[in-house]
Design an enzyme around this catalytic site. Structure first.
Site, PDB file in Angstrom:
ATOM      1  N   ARG A   1       1.140  -2.663   5.034  1.00 47.22           N
ATOM      2  CA  ARG A   1       2.020  -2.140   4.000  1.00 47.22           C
ATOM      3  C   ARG A   1       1.929  -0.617   4.075  1.00 47.22           C
ATOM      4  O   ARG A   1       0.869  -0.080   4.433  1.00 47.22           O
ATOM      5  CB  ARG A   1       1.577  -2.592   2.596  1.00 47.22           C
TER       6      ARG A   1
ATOM      7  N   GLU B   1      10.214   2.019   0.672  1.00 49.85           N
ATOM      8  CA  GLU B   1      11.165   1.256   1.508  1.00 49.85           C
ATOM      9  C   GLU B   1      12.395   0.900   0.697  1.00 49.85           C
ATOM     10  O   GLU B   1      12.248   0.525  -0.474  1.00 49.85           O
ATOM     11  CB  GLU B   1      10.486  -0.010   2.026  1.00 49.85           C
TER      12      GLU B   1
ATOM     13  N   HIS C   1      10.624  -2.720   8.487  1.00 51.01           N
ATOM     14  CA  HIS C   1       9.815  -3.811   7.935  1.00 51.01           C
ATOM     15  C   HIS C   1      10.376  -5.182   8.368  1.00 51.01           C
ATOM     16  O   HIS C   1      10.846  -5.964   7.544  1.00 51.01           O
ATOM     17  CB  HIS C   1       9.751  -3.721   6.393  1.00 51.01           C
TER      18      HIS C   1
HETATM   19  C1  GLV Z   1       5.851  -9.368   5.263  1.00 51.92           C
HETATM   20  O1  GLV Z   1       5.555  -8.220   5.233  1.00 51.92           O
HETATM   21  C2  GLV Z   1       5.178 -10.394   4.514  1.00 51.92           C
HETATM   22  O2  GLV Z   1       4.302 -10.089   3.695  1.00 51.92           O
HETATM   23  O3  GLV Z   1       5.529 -11.575   4.706  1.00 51.92           O
END
Ligand code: GLV
Length: 338
Positions: A238, A267, A286
């Site tokens: 993250r 984001e 992401h």
């Molecule tokens: C993606 O980042 C997730 O947490 O599935």
């Protein structure tokens, strides 16, 4: 009988959304301010289940959701959920582990290769018609195979990355995580070491921990300065697990060589983020788990979790088992009473 009310938020694959709509009163919300959006807040009041991606489920939201029974994340990460506040109200929380493990590992490894071999930059070089002479060394990348890889966070995804590094690229693997993983050590020839030792010794550092209070901002200037000047840093966890402004400084000052980032502090990433102007930074929006196959599997699993929770059954991938233990006697009594 009136249908149960469900909120779907941000992302849910279409066939799954349609299936849920056939059973429940589902409203899909996206790009809204959940603190102020009147339609959302009105709908929330009678909502029994929430399914979706990255909805901030905090005290503010929960006081407006007195009928909520379950929050089903379409993600493995659940840093968007305030588990303490959910527990106070006996609300179940679920996520989507396992189905995305290999897909995320592929993305992270792809990002590592792309950064080390400068693939996006060279793609642009070719397509912008600058390739007019034999290639010069200024365009060379660095080798990945046989180098030292440091993995911070040796959960399922960390181990799937180790598998790729070990079997495919003959890399030496160091790892750091909360607990030692003897099985993974034996399987992938990985060595546990302290965080500082890992940072000092690795040619590539991959961060793949969940975001928790403990890991919030835990890679900053000190950690970047411990890395080799030639090191490549990859963040697949993250954005908030690192101090982003420290990464920017370290890249500017040549304290590390390059970075591959699938995640950002904010984001979608802000358009004036300095990272976007750096040639030695490879960015992704992401997309760790975002393939057609895996997004569908995640939506399906999240829907299974949701339906189980609404029916008073134990969801297959429950996060807060303590809440289930609390409500189980009540749920089974209700079933018997019926
Ligand atoms: C993606 O980042 C997730 O947490 O599935």
């Amino acid at each position: 009988m009136t249908k149960k009310r469900i909120i779907a938020y941000n992302r849910l694959e279409k066939p799954v959304l349609e299936e849920l709509k056939s059973k429940y009163d589902v409203k899909f919300f996206k790009n809204i301010n959940t603190k102020t959006d009147k339609v959302f807040l009105d709908y929330l009041e009678k909502t029994e289940g929430i399914i979706g991606l990255e909805l901030e489920v905090d005290k503010d939201l929960l006081v407006n959701a007195p009928n909520l029974k379950i929050v089903s994340n379409v993600s493995v990460g659940y840093n968007n959920l305030n588990l303490e506040e959910l527990a106070k109200r006996n609300i179940l929380a679920t996520n989507t582990p396992d189905v995305l493990t290999d897909t995320v590992a592929d993305t992270i490894f792809g990002l590592l290769l792309a950064t080390a071999r400068r693939i996006p930059e060279l793609d642009h070089y070719v397509k912008s018609k600058q390739w007019n002479d034999p290639l010069e060394s200024e365009h060379y990348g660095i080798d990945v195979h046989h180098k030292t890889l440091g993995i911070i966070g040796m959960g399922k995804i960390g181990q799937a990355i180790a598998q790729r590094a070990n079997l495919g690229f003959d890399m030496k693997i160091l790892y750091n995580s909360r607990n030692k993983k003897p099985k993974a050590e034996a399987k992938y020839n990985a060595t546990y070491c302290s965080l500082d030792e890992l940072l000092k010794q690795s040619d590539f550092v991959i961060l793949i921990t969940p975001l928790t209070e403990e890991t919030n901002g835990f890679i900053g200037r000190r950690e970047f300065q411990l890395m080799k000047k030639s090191a490549i840093f990859i963040n697949g966890s993250r954005g908030k697990t690192i101090i982003e402004k420290d990464l920017i400084e370290s890249l500017k000052n040549g304290e590390i060589a390059a970075a591959g980032l699938d995640v950002f502090k904010i984001e979608p990433v802000e358009h004036d983020n300095p990272l976007l102007n750096m040639k030695n930074v490879v960015t992704l929006p992401h997309i760790g788990s975002s393939t057609y196959e895996t997004e569908l599997k995640m939506s399906e699993l999240a829907a299974k979790n949701l339906v189980a929770g609404l029916n008073g059954e134990k969801p297959p991938s429950l996060i807060n088992t303590d809440v289930w233990e609390n409500i189980k006697p009540l749920v089974s009594k209700k079933t018997i009473d019926k």
